[in-house]
Design a protein around this motif. Structure first.
Motif, PDB file in Angstrom:
ATOM      1  N   ALA A  37       0.857  -1.191   0.000  1.00 40.87           N
ATOM      2  CA  ALA A  37       0.000   0.000   0.000  1.00 40.87           C
ATOM      3  C   ALA A  37       0.891   1.240   0.000  1.00 40.87           C
ATOM      4  CB  ALA A  37      -0.938  -0.027   1.195  1.00 40.87           C
ATOM      5  N   GLU A  38       1.524   1.472  -1.139  1.00 40.31           N
ATOM      6  CA  GLU A  38       2.414   2.623  -1.324  1.00 40.31           C
ATOM      7  C   GLU A  38       2.084   3.299  -2.643  1.00 40.31           C
ATOM      8  OE1 GLU A  38       6.257   0.816  -1.450  1.00 40.31           O
ATOM      9  OE2 GLU A  38       6.228   0.263   0.667  1.00 40.31           O
ATOM     10  N   PRO A  39       2.280   4.609  -2.755  1.00 35.33           N
ATOM     11  CA  PRO A  39       1.918   5.334  -3.977  1.00 35.33           C
ATOM     12  C   PRO A  39       2.508   4.753  -5.269  1.00 35.33           C
ATOM     13  CG  PRO A  39       2.423   6.887  -2.239  1.00 35.33           C
ATOM     14  CD  PRO A  39       2.758   5.512  -1.712  1.00 35.33           C
ATOM     15  N   GLY A  40       3.727   4.248  -5.245  1.00 33.79           N
ATOM     16  CA  GLY A  40       4.340   3.690  -6.447  1.00 33.79           C
ATOM     17  C   GLY A  40       3.682   2.412  -6.934  1.00 33.79           C
ATOM     18  N   SER A  41       2.821   1.823  -6.102  1.00 33.46           N
ATOM     19  CA  SER A  41       2.173   0.568  -6.475  1.00 33.46           C
ATOM     20  C   SER A  41       1.184   0.739  -7.623  1.00 33.46           C
ATOM     21  CB  SER A  41       1.472  -0.047  -5.272  1.00 33.46           C
ATOM     22  OG  SER A  41       2.442  -0.464  -4.335  1.00 33.46           O
ATOM     23  N   VAL A  42       0.601   1.903  -7.768  1.00 29.19           N
ATOM     24  CA  VAL A  42      -0.337   2.132  -8.873  1.00 29.19           C
ATOM     25  C   VAL A  42       0.412   1.997 -10.198  1.00 29.19           C
ATOM     26  CG1 VAL A  42      -1.950   3.749  -9.931  1.00 29.19           C
ATOM     27  CG2 VAL A  42      -1.813   3.594  -7.440  1.00 29.19           C
ATOM     28  N   ARG A  43       1.553   2.661 -10.292  1.00 31.01           N
ATOM     29  CA  ARG A  43       2.382   2.574 -11.497  1.00 31.01           C
ATOM     30  C   ARG A  43       2.864   1.138 -11.717  1.00 31.01           C
ATOM     31  NH1 ARG A  43       6.175   6.250 -10.411  1.00 31.01           N
ATOM     32  NH2 ARG A  43       7.381   4.694  -9.317  1.00 31.01           N
ATOM     33  N   SER A  44       3.288   0.470 -10.663  1.00 34.79           N
ATOM     34  CA  SER A  44       3.763  -0.914 -10.774  1.00 34.79           C
ATOM     35  C   SER A  44       2.648  -1.847 -11.252  1.00 34.79           C
ATOM     36  CB  SER A  44       4.301  -1.404  -9.429  1.00 34.79           C
ATOM     37  OG  SER A  44       5.411  -0.638  -9.034  1.00 34.79           O
ATOM     38  N   ALA A  45       1.433  -1.652 -10.744  1.00 33.85           N
ATOM     39  CA  ALA A  45       0.302  -2.476 -11.169  1.00 33.85           C
ATOM     40  C   ALA A  45      -0.008  -2.239 -12.645  1.00 33.85           C
ATOM     41  CB  ALA A  45      -0.928  -2.181 -10.309  1.00 33.85           C
ATOM     42  N   ARG A  46      -0.006  -0.972 -13.075  1.00 36.89           N
ATOM     43  CA  ARG A  46      -0.243  -0.675 -14.494  1.00 36.89           C
ATOM     44  C   ARG A  46       0.790  -1.373 -15.371  1.00 36.89           C
ATOM     45  NH1 ARG A  46      -1.165   4.970 -12.899  1.00 36.89           N
ATOM     46  NH2 ARG A  46       1.006   5.332 -13.470  1.00 36.89           N
ATOM     47  N   HIS A  47       2.052  -1.283 -14.969  1.00 35.75           N
ATOM     48  CA  HIS A  47       3.134  -1.884 -15.745  1.00 35.75           C
ATOM     49  C   HIS A  47       2.986  -3.412 -15.807  1.00 35.75           C
ATOM     50  CE1 HIS A  47       7.131  -2.239 -17.481  1.00 35.75           C
ATOM     51  NE2 HIS A  47       7.394  -3.164 -16.575  1.00 35.75           N
ATOM     52  N   ALA A  48       2.686  -4.035 -14.682  1.00 38.90           N
ATOM     53  CA  ALA A  48       2.536  -5.492 -14.638  1.00 38.90           C
ATOM     54  C   ALA A  48       1.368  -5.955 -15.504  1.00 38.90           C
ATOM     55  CB  ALA A  48       2.340  -5.960 -13.192  1.00 38.90           C
ATOM     56  N   VAL A  49       0.244  -5.255 -15.412  1.00 40.27           N
ATOM     57  CA  VAL A  49      -0.936  -5.622 -16.200  1.00 40.27           C
ATOM     58  C   VAL A  49      -0.662  -5.430 -17.693  1.00 40.27           C
ATOM     59  CG1 VAL A  49      -3.331  -4.962 -16.713  1.00 40.27           C
ATOM     60  CG2 VAL A  49      -2.588  -5.254 -14.334  1.00 40.27           C
ATOM     61  N   ARG A  50      -0.110  -4.284 -18.060  1.00 40.40           N
ATOM     62  CA  ARG A  50       0.178  -4.020 -19.477  1.00 40.40           C
ATOM     63  C   ARG A  50       1.135  -5.076 -20.049  1.00 40.40           C
ATOM     64  NH1 ARG A  50      -1.062   0.026 -22.378  1.00 40.40           N
ATOM     65  NH2 ARG A  50      -1.295   1.501 -20.677  1.00 40.40           N
ATOM     66  N   GLY A  51       2.178  -5.393 -19.297  1.00 34.45           N
ATOM     67  CA  GLY A  51       3.140  -6.382 -19.767  1.00 34.45           C
ATOM     68  C   GLY A  51       2.532  -7.761 -19.944  1.00 34.45           C
ATOM     69  N   THR A  52       1.712  -8.168 -18.992  1.00 28.21           N
ATOM     70  CA  THR A  52       1.088  -9.489 -19.077  1.00 28.21           C
ATOM     71  C   THR A  52       0.099  -9.560 -20.226  1.00 28.21           C
ATOM     72  OG1 THR A  52       1.386  -9.876 -16.722  1.00 28.21           O
ATOM     73  CG2 THR A  52      -0.322 -11.168 -17.830  1.00 28.21           C
ATOM     74  N   LEU A  53      -0.757  -8.549 -20.357  1.00 27.26           N
ATOM     75  CA  LEU A  53      -1.741  -8.577 -21.441  1.00 27.26           C
ATOM     76  C   LEU A  53      -1.043  -8.534 -22.799  1.00 27.26           C
ATOM     77  CD1 LEU A  53      -4.550  -6.309 -19.973  1.00 27.26           C
ATOM     78  CD2 LEU A  53      -4.334  -8.799 -19.896  1.00 27.26           C
ATOM     79  N   GLY A  54       0.057  -7.800 -22.895  1.00 33.74           N
ATOM     80  CA  GLY A  54       0.834  -7.781 -24.127  1.00 33.74           C
ATOM     81  C   GLY A  54       1.422  -9.146 -24.445  1.00 33.74           C
ATOM     82  N   TRP A  70       0.210 -11.935 -23.582  1.00 34.97           N
ATOM     83  CA  TRP A  70      -0.894 -12.808 -23.970  1.00 34.97           C
ATOM     84  C   TRP A  70      -1.398 -12.500 -25.372  1.00 34.97           C
ATOM     85  CZ3 TRP A  70      -4.370 -12.585 -18.953  1.00 34.97           C
ATOM     86  CH2 TRP A  70      -3.764 -13.339 -17.937  1.00 34.97           C
ATOM     87  N   GLY A  71      -0.911 -11.400 -25.959  1.00 33.86           N
ATOM     88  CA  GLY A  71      -1.336 -11.038 -27.311  1.00 33.86           C
ATOM     89  C   GLY A  71      -2.751 -10.501 -27.382  1.00 33.86           C
ATOM     90  N   LEU A  72      -3.239  -9.925 -26.299  1.00 35.32           N
ATOM     91  CA  LEU A  72      -4.611  -9.398 -26.295  1.00 35.32           C
ATOM     92  C   LEU A  72      -4.677  -8.073 -27.047  1.00 35.32           C
ATOM     93  CD1 LEU A  72      -5.922 -10.231 -22.728  1.00 35.32           C
ATOM     94  CD2 LEU A  72      -6.131 -11.534 -24.834  1.00 35.32           C
ATOM     95  N   ASP A  73      -5.853  -7.768 -27.543  1.00 37.47           N
ATOM     96  CA  ASP A  73      -6.128  -6.537 -28.278  1.00 37.47           C
ATOM     97  C   ASP A  73      -5.658  -5.321 -27.467  1.00 37.47           C
ATOM     98  OD1 ASP A  73      -7.789  -5.214 -30.516  1.00 37.47           O
ATOM     99  OD2 ASP A  73      -8.632  -4.339 -28.686  1.00 37.47           O
ATOM    100  N   ALA A  74      -4.984  -4.388 -28.144  1.00 30.47           N
ATOM    101  CA  ALA A  74      -4.425  -3.215 -27.461  1.00 30.47           C
ATOM    102  C   ALA A  74      -5.506  -2.363 -26.797  1.00 30.47           C
ATOM    103  CB  ALA A  74      -3.611  -2.379 -28.436  1.00 30.47           C
ATOM    104  N   ALA A  75      -6.665  -2.242 -27.431  1.00 27.58           N
ATOM    105  CA  ALA A  75      -7.744  -1.430 -26.849  1.00 27.58           C
ATOM    106  C   ALA A  75      -8.238  -2.052 -25.542  1.00 27.58           C
ATOM    107  CB  ALA A  75      -8.894  -1.276 -27.838  1.00 27.58           C
ATOM    108  N   VAL A  76      -8.364  -3.370 -25.506  1.00 28.45           N
ATOM    109  CA  VAL A  76      -8.765  -4.052 -24.268  1.00 28.45           C
ATOM    110  C   VAL A  76      -7.683  -3.853 -23.208  1.00 28.45           C
ATOM    111  CG1 VAL A  76      -9.251  -6.296 -23.203  1.00 28.45           C
ATOM    112  CG2 VAL A  76     -10.208  -5.751 -25.445  1.00 28.45           C
ATOM    113  N   GLY A  77      -6.433  -3.959 -23.614  1.00 26.79           N
ATOM    114  CA  GLY A  77      -5.329  -3.766 -22.682  1.00 26.79           C
ATOM    115  C   GLY A  77      -5.311  -2.370 -22.097  1.00 26.79           C
ATOM    116  N   ASP A  78      -5.500  -1.360 -22.945  1.00 32.28           N
ATOM    117  CA  ASP A  78      -5.524   0.024 -22.454  1.00 32.28           C
ATOM    118  C   ASP A  78      -6.650   0.237 -21.451  1.00 32.28           C
ATOM    119  OD1 ASP A  78      -3.351   0.635 -24.058  1.00 32.28           O
ATOM    120  OD2 ASP A  78      -4.541   1.626 -25.613  1.00 32.28           O
ATOM    121  N   LEU A  79      -7.830  -0.302 -21.762  1.00 30.95           N
ATOM    122  CA  LEU A  79      -8.966  -0.153 -20.858  1.00 30.95           C
ATOM    123  C   LEU A  79      -8.709  -0.892 -19.545  1.00 30.95           C
ATOM    124  CD1 LEU A  79     -11.763   0.931 -20.257  1.00 30.95           C
ATOM    125  CD2 LEU A  79     -12.715  -1.035 -21.528  1.00 30.95           C
ATOM    126  N   ALA A  80      -8.178  -2.106 -19.620  1.00 30.36           N
ATOM    127  CA  ALA A  80      -7.889  -2.866 -18.402  1.00 30.36           C
ATOM    128  C   ALA A  80      -6.885  -2.120 -17.528  1.00 30.36           C
ATOM    129  CB  ALA A  80      -7.360  -4.256 -18.759  1.00 30.36           C
TER     130      ALA A  80
END
Length: 151
Positions: free
Chosen positions: A18-35, A37-47
């Protein structure tokens, strides 16, 4: 420090402090994983946007670890009215996203005024997701949403 719980197959899971940098870290982890997985970029951006909103909410109100889980799944077919099950479309593929924290109280959707700096996260989730909701767990709550996957 990020705790990677699982990133194999069609599921990935992390625990963030529960630290401010975790928001950025979560975004990075999600974007990397969805990428990966080869998921659609629009779905990835929304997620990524919606995860950012929900992790920010958790960070704002909870003091413990914040869990983020992604899973590719099949949506459950739902019959409408008196339609026979044979007329129901086959289940669609969805991205299930869950954000958990130790606070047991469910979030409350509120109407943000034009000059308010907050209060729009759950509105974004409600307007953008196929379905969303909350559930209580043994040690807190989970806010989840589904995004339809193309195909």
């Amino acid at each position: 420090m990020i705790g990677v719980i699982d990133t194999e197959g069609d599921c990935a899971e992390w625990a963030f402090p529960a630290e401010p940098g975790s928001v950025r870290s979560a975004r990075h982890a999600v974007r990397g994983t969805l990428g990966s997985w080869g998921l659609d970029a629009a779905v990835g951006d929304l997620a990524v946007l919606l995860v950012s909103e929900l992790v920010t909410n958790s960070l704002r109100y909870a003091s413990g670890p914040i869990g983020v889980r992604l899973a590719q799944a099949q949506a459950q077919a739902q019959a409408h009215g008196d339609a026979p099950l044979a007329d129901v479309a086959p289940p669609a593929s969805v991205l299930l996203v869950e954000v958990s924290d130790p606070l047991p109280d469910p979030p409350t959707e509120r109407s943000a005024g034009p000059d308010d700096e907050g209060g729009r996260g759950l509105q974004l989730v409600a307007c953008s997701a196929r379905r969303w909701g909350t559930r209580r767990g043994k040690s807190g709550k989970t806010v989840w949403f589904e995004l339809a996957l193309p195909g």
